[in-house]
Design an enzyme around this catalytic site. Structure first.
Site, PDB file in Angstrom:
ATOM      1  N   LYS A 153     -10.703  -4.503  11.067  1.00 38.98           N
ATOM      2  CA  LYS A 153      -9.354  -4.262  11.603  1.00 38.98           C
ATOM      3  C   LYS A 153      -9.151  -5.063  12.897  1.00 38.98           C
ATOM      4  CE  LYS A 153      -8.686   0.230   9.396  1.00 38.98           C
ATOM      5  NZ  LYS A 153      -8.521   1.676   9.487  1.00 38.98           N
ATOM      6  N   GLY A 158       0.846  -1.206   0.000  1.00 36.61           N
ATOM      7  CA  GLY A 158       0.000   0.000   0.000  1.00 36.61           C
ATOM      8  C   GLY A 158       0.869   1.238   0.000  1.00 36.61           C
ATOM      9  N   THR A 197       1.898   3.290  -2.263  1.00 32.83           N
ATOM     10  CA  THR A 197       1.583   4.482  -3.063  1.00 32.83           C
ATOM     11  C   THR A 197       0.364   5.233  -2.532  1.00 32.83           C
ATOM     12  OG1 THR A 197       0.312   3.021  -4.514  1.00 32.83           O
ATOM     13  CG2 THR A 197       2.559   3.564  -5.212  1.00 32.83           C
TER      14      THR A 197
END
Ligand SMILES: NC(=O)c1ccc[n+]([C@@H]2O[C@H](COP(=O)([O-])OP(=O)(O)OC[C@H]3O[C@@H](n4cnc5c(N)ncnc54)[C@H](OP(=O)(O)O)[C@@H]3O)[C@@H](O)[C@H]2O)c1
Length: 307
Positions: free
Chosen positions: A148, A19, A21
Site C-alpha cells: 500500500k 472493487g 462488490t
C-alpha cells in the site's frame, strides 16, 4: 467563492468504484449514490450465478448506479471506465494491491498528459496508515502494508491527485465478537484478551467508512492528504470495549490473557497500537472533525444491536 475546511462544493463528481462488490466497496458505492454523485461500479461479472451477488448488483441498479463490465487485468476496460470519471476509488483486496499500478497507468492514459484533466485516485488502503501503525505489523500483514505504501509512491510519482483513507478497524469484523480474534464468536462467560488490553484502537462502521470516504474523495481540502477516520467515541481499548459489553449485558466476564507470541500475526493493532499516533497537520486530516455533520455509528450504538 472558496468553501471552508470540510465544506465540499455542491458540484457532483463522477465516481468510479473498482472493487465495488467487496466488503467495503459496496458501502462506498452506496454512499456515492446516496450523496448524489453519478456513480459507476466496475464489475467483473454482470450476471453472477451467486444469488447474494446478484441481489447486490440489483441494489446498485436500484440506487441509480451504472454497472460497467471490466477487470483490473483488462487495460482497455480500465481506460474506458476511468475516462468518464472525476474520481476513481479502489477497494480491491490484498492480492490486487500491487497491481493497482494498472489503474495508475489507465488514469495516465485517460488524461493523455492533459494537466487540466484531473482524475483523483483513492487507492485501496482502508486500514491503518501503512506508513504509521501499519509499519509495525508482522507478516503477512507487513507485506500488504508495504504494498500500500509503494502504491502511494507510484501515485505521487505519476503526479495524480489523490486522497488516502486510513479508516482503522472495520467494525463489522471486530465488534460482533467484542474484539476477540479467537474464538470467532461472541463471548459468553469468558473473554480472550490479546496483550494487556490497554491499547486504544479505533472501530468504524462500514457504512460510515463509505460516507466519509466519498465526502473526502470529492473534497478539495482532502486532495493530496491522508484522511484518518478516528471517531472520538469509537477510540477504545479492548478492556474498555469489554467493560461496555459487561455494562450492557449485566454480566461480568472472566478474562483470559493470551501472550503476544501465541497470536502474533493477528494482534499487532491491540498490542502495539498505531491507530492513535499523532497526525501531521501538513499531510493528515481527521474525517469526523472535517465532516462533523456525519452522524457516525458509535461503538456503544453498535453493541446495542448485538444484545
Ligand atoms: N480495516 C479493516 O478492518 C480491514 C479488513 C479487511 C480488509 N481491509 C482492507 O480493505 C480493502 C478492501 O478489502 P475487502 O475485504 O473489502 O475486499 P473484498 O471483500 O475481498 O473485495 C474485493 C473486491 O475486488 C474485486 N476484484 C477482485 N479481483 C478483481 C479484478 N481482477 N478486477 C476487478 N475487480 C476485482 C472483487 O470483485 P468480485 O466480486 O468480482 O470478486 C471485490 O469487489 C483492502 O485494502 C483490505 O486490505 C481492511
Amino acid at each position: 467563492m472558496a468553501s471552508g475546511a470540510g465544506e465540499e462544493t455542491t458540484a457532483k463528481s463522477r465516481i468510479l468504484v473498482v472493487g465495488a462488490t467487496g466488503h467495503i466497496g459496496r458501502h462506498i458505492v452506496a454512499a456515492a449514490a446516496r450523496l448524489g454523485h453519478p456513480t459507476t461500479a466496475l464489475v467483473r461479472d454482470l450476471s453472477p450465478s451467486d444469488q447474494a451477488k446478484s441481489q447486490l448488483l440489483q441494489s446498485f441498479r436500484d440506487a441509480g448506479v451504472n454497472l460497467l463490465h471490466g477487470d483490473l487485468y483488462d487495460h482497455s476496460s480500465l481506460v474506458a471506465a476511468v475516462r468518464d470519471a472525476d474520481v476513481v476509488i479502489s477497494a480491491l483486496r490484498a492480492p490486487q494491491i500491487p497491481d493497482q499500478t494498472n489503474l495508475i497507468a489507465a488514469i495516465k492514459e485517460a488524461t493523455g498528459g492533459d494537466v487540466t484533466r484531473r482524475i483523483r485516485f483513492v487507492p485501496s488502503e482502508f486500514g491503518m496508515d501503512p506508513e504509521r501503525g501499519g509499519g509495525g505489523a508482522v507478516e503477512p500483514v507487513r507485506s500488504i502494508y508495504a504494498g500500500k505504501a509503494a502504491i502511494r509512491r507510484a501515485v505521487e510519482a505519476a503526479g495524480i491527485p489523490h486522497t488516502y483513507v486510513a479508516c482503522n478497524y472495520f467494525a463489522g469484523f471486530a465488534l460482533p465478537t467484542i474484539g476477540q480474534f479467537l474464538p470467532m464468536s461472541p463471548p459468553v462467560d469468558s473473554v480472550v484478551i490479546i496483550g494487556d488490553g490497554s491499547t486504544k484502537v479505533v472501530f468504524v462502521e462500514e457504512a460510515d467508512i463509505g460516507t466519509l470516504t466519498v465526502r473526502a474523495a470529492v473534497d478539495p481540502h482532502a486532495e493530496n492528504k491522508a484522511v484518518h477516520i478516528r471517531p472520538a467515541a469509537n477510540t477504545v481499548s479492548h478492556e474498555e470495549l469489554i467493560a461496555l459489553w459487561e455494562k450492557k449485558t449485566g454480566k461480568k466476564m472472566e478474562r483470559v490473557y493470551v501472550p503476544e507470541d501465541v497470536l502474533l500475526t493477528k494482534i499487532q493493532a491491540y498490542i502495539k497500537g498505531g491507530m492513535t499516533t499523532p497526525l501531521d497537520p501538513a499531510s493528515d486530516v481527521e474525517a469526523t472533525q472535517l465532516y462533523p455533520d456525519v452522524k457516525y455509528t458509535t461503538v456503544d450504538d453498535y453493541l446495542d444491536r448485538l444484545l
